[in-house]
Write a protein that holds these residues in place. Sequence first.
Motif, PDB file in Angstrom:
ATOM      1  N   ASN A  11       0.874  -1.246   0.113  1.00 27.83           N
ATOM      2  CA  ASN A  11      -0.114  -0.071   0.008  1.00 27.83           C
ATOM      3  C   ASN A  11       0.877   1.230   0.043  1.00 27.83           C
ATOM      4  O   ASN A  11       0.516   2.214   0.800  1.00 27.83           O
ATOM      5  N   ILE A  12       1.684   1.483  -0.803  1.00 36.74           N
ATOM      6  CA  ILE A  12       2.921   2.247  -0.970  1.00 36.74           C
ATOM      7  C   ILE A  12       2.442   3.904  -1.194  1.00 36.74           C
ATOM      8  O   ILE A  12       2.698   4.450  -0.439  1.00 36.74           O
ATOM      9  N   LEU A  13       1.147   3.713  -1.894  1.00 35.17           N
ATOM     10  CA  LEU A  13       0.414   5.188  -2.238  1.00 35.17           C
ATOM     11  C   LEU A  13      -0.438   5.532  -0.950  1.00 35.17           C
ATOM     12  O   LEU A  13      -0.453   6.840  -1.044  1.00 35.17           O
ATOM     13  N   GLU A  14      -0.651   4.962  -0.032  1.00 37.60           N
ATOM     14  CA  GLU A  14      -1.353   5.024   1.084  1.00 37.60           C
ATOM     15  C   GLU A  14      -0.532   5.719   2.182  1.00 37.60           C
ATOM     16  O   GLU A  14      -1.229   6.346   3.140  1.00 37.60           O
ATOM     17  N   ASN A  15       0.606   5.149   2.150  1.00 41.71           N
ATOM     18  CA  ASN A  15       1.681   5.558   3.338  1.00 41.71           C
ATOM     19  C   ASN A  15       2.387   6.918   2.882  1.00 41.71           C
ATOM     20  O   ASN A  15       2.103   7.441   1.557  1.00 41.71           O
ATOM     21  N   MET A  39      17.059   7.339  -0.495  1.00 48.48           N
ATOM     22  CA  MET A  39      17.720   5.986  -0.698  1.00 48.48           C
ATOM     23  C   MET A  39      19.270   6.109   0.011  1.00 48.48           C
ATOM     24  O   MET A  39      19.509   7.130   0.287  1.00 48.48           O
ATOM     25  N   TYR A  40      19.580   4.797   0.337  1.00 45.78           N
ATOM     26  CA  TYR A  40      20.895   4.568   1.187  1.00 45.78           C
ATOM     27  C   TYR A  40      21.898   4.627  -0.189  1.00 45.78           C
ATOM     28  O   TYR A  40      21.874   3.417  -0.642  1.00 45.78           O
ATOM     29  N   CYS A  41      22.550   5.588  -0.426  1.00 44.96           N
ATOM     30  CA  CYS A  41      23.599   5.961  -1.347  1.00 44.96           C
ATOM     31  C   CYS A  41      24.428   6.962  -1.292  1.00 44.96           C
ATOM     32  O   CYS A  41      24.063   7.728  -0.081  1.00 44.96           O
ATOM     33  N   GLU A  42      25.505   7.112  -2.058  1.00 40.52           N
ATOM     34  CA  GLU A  42      26.213   8.287  -1.675  1.00 40.52           C
ATOM     35  C   GLU A  42      25.859   9.441  -2.445  1.00 40.52           C
ATOM     36  O   GLU A  42      26.081  10.647  -1.828  1.00 40.52           O
ATOM     37  N   LYS A  43      24.933   9.472  -3.435  1.00 41.86           N
ATOM     38  CA  LYS A  43      24.675  10.703  -4.351  1.00 41.86           C
ATOM     39  C   LYS A  43      23.248  11.075  -3.397  1.00 41.86           C
ATOM     40  O   LYS A  43      22.652  10.263  -2.950  1.00 41.86           O
ATOM     41  N   CYS A  52      11.487   2.918 -11.393  1.00 43.34           N
ATOM     42  CA  CYS A  52      12.949   2.433 -11.425  1.00 43.34           C
ATOM     43  C   CYS A  52      13.472   2.020 -10.087  1.00 43.34           C
ATOM     44  O   CYS A  52      14.430   1.352  -9.992  1.00 43.34           O
ATOM     45  N   VAL A  53      12.405   1.943  -9.009  1.00 47.67           N
ATOM     46  CA  VAL A  53      12.579   1.526  -7.820  1.00 47.67           C
ATOM     47  C   VAL A  53      12.534  -0.078  -8.045  1.00 47.67           C
ATOM     48  O   VAL A  53      12.976  -1.085  -7.629  1.00 47.67           O
ATOM     49  N   ALA A  54      11.169  -0.445  -8.660  1.00 47.21           N
ATOM     50  CA  ALA A  54      10.735  -1.753  -8.643  1.00 47.21           C
ATOM     51  C   ALA A  54      11.401  -2.809  -9.861  1.00 47.21           C
ATOM     52  O   ALA A  54      11.615  -3.896  -9.461  1.00 47.21           O
ATOM     53  N   PRO A  87      10.367   0.197  -1.952  1.00 46.31           N
ATOM     54  CA  PRO A  87      10.823   1.316  -0.964  1.00 46.31           C
ATOM     55  C   PRO A  87      10.502   1.190   0.347  1.00 46.31           C
ATOM     56  O   PRO A  87       9.816   0.367   0.695  1.00 46.31           O
ATOM     57  N   GLY A  88      11.545   1.922   1.020  1.00 47.07           N
ATOM     58  CA  GLY A  88      11.439   1.635   2.619  1.00 47.07           C
ATOM     59  C   GLY A  88      10.394   2.754   3.029  1.00 47.07           C
ATOM     60  O   GLY A  88       9.509   3.250   2.383  1.00 47.07           O
TER      61      GLY A  88
END
Length: 168
Positions: A11-15, A39-43, A52-54, A87-88
Motif C-alpha cells: 500500500n505504498i501510495l497510502e503511506n 535512498m541509502y547511497c552516496e549521491k 525505477c525502484v521496482a 521502497p522503505g
Amino acid sequence: MNCPVFKYHPNILENKNVIHDKGICQCCGKQVEIFIDSMYCEKEIACICLNCVADGSAAAKFDGSFVQDAMRVSDKKKTEELFLRTPGYRSWQGEYWLACCDDYCEYLGTVGLAELESLGIEDEVISEYESKKGITIDKKYLTKSGTMVGYLFRCLHCKRYHLWIDMS
C-alpha cells in the motif's frame, strides 16, 4: 501513472513514503508525478520514480538500497527484492524490516495503540515486541504520529501481525 506492485510494501501510495508532486526521475530522466526522495547511497537523491525502484535500475545506477536494515531470511533473492526493489518507510532511527516464516513481512503502515486495539491485536503484538526486545512498553505513549510510533507488518504466509516501535 500505473504504480508497480511491491510485494513487501503493497500500500505504498497510502503511506507517507511517496511524494505526490511533479519531478524528474534522477534514474530514468522521465517526468513523474509520484516518486520517492530518499535512498541509502552516496549521491543526494531527490526524485526516483517507483518504476525505477521496482525494476532495480535505481539501486544499480546509484549503488544503493532503499531499506536500512532487516531481519535475516535464507533466500538471497528475497533479500535483494527487499533492499534493492522495495521502497522503505519513514522512521526516526532508520527502518527495520520484520520477517516471519523465512520471508519478509509486508509493511502496512504506522500505528498507535488505538489502531492496534481496533484490529484486536494490541496484546499479541506488544507482548511479542516486548519479549524480543526485553523491555516493557508504556502503551499510553504509543500513538500513530507521536514520539513513540508503531510500524505494523503482516506475514505473507501465516498472516500474523508483527510490530516494530521507534521513538524520537
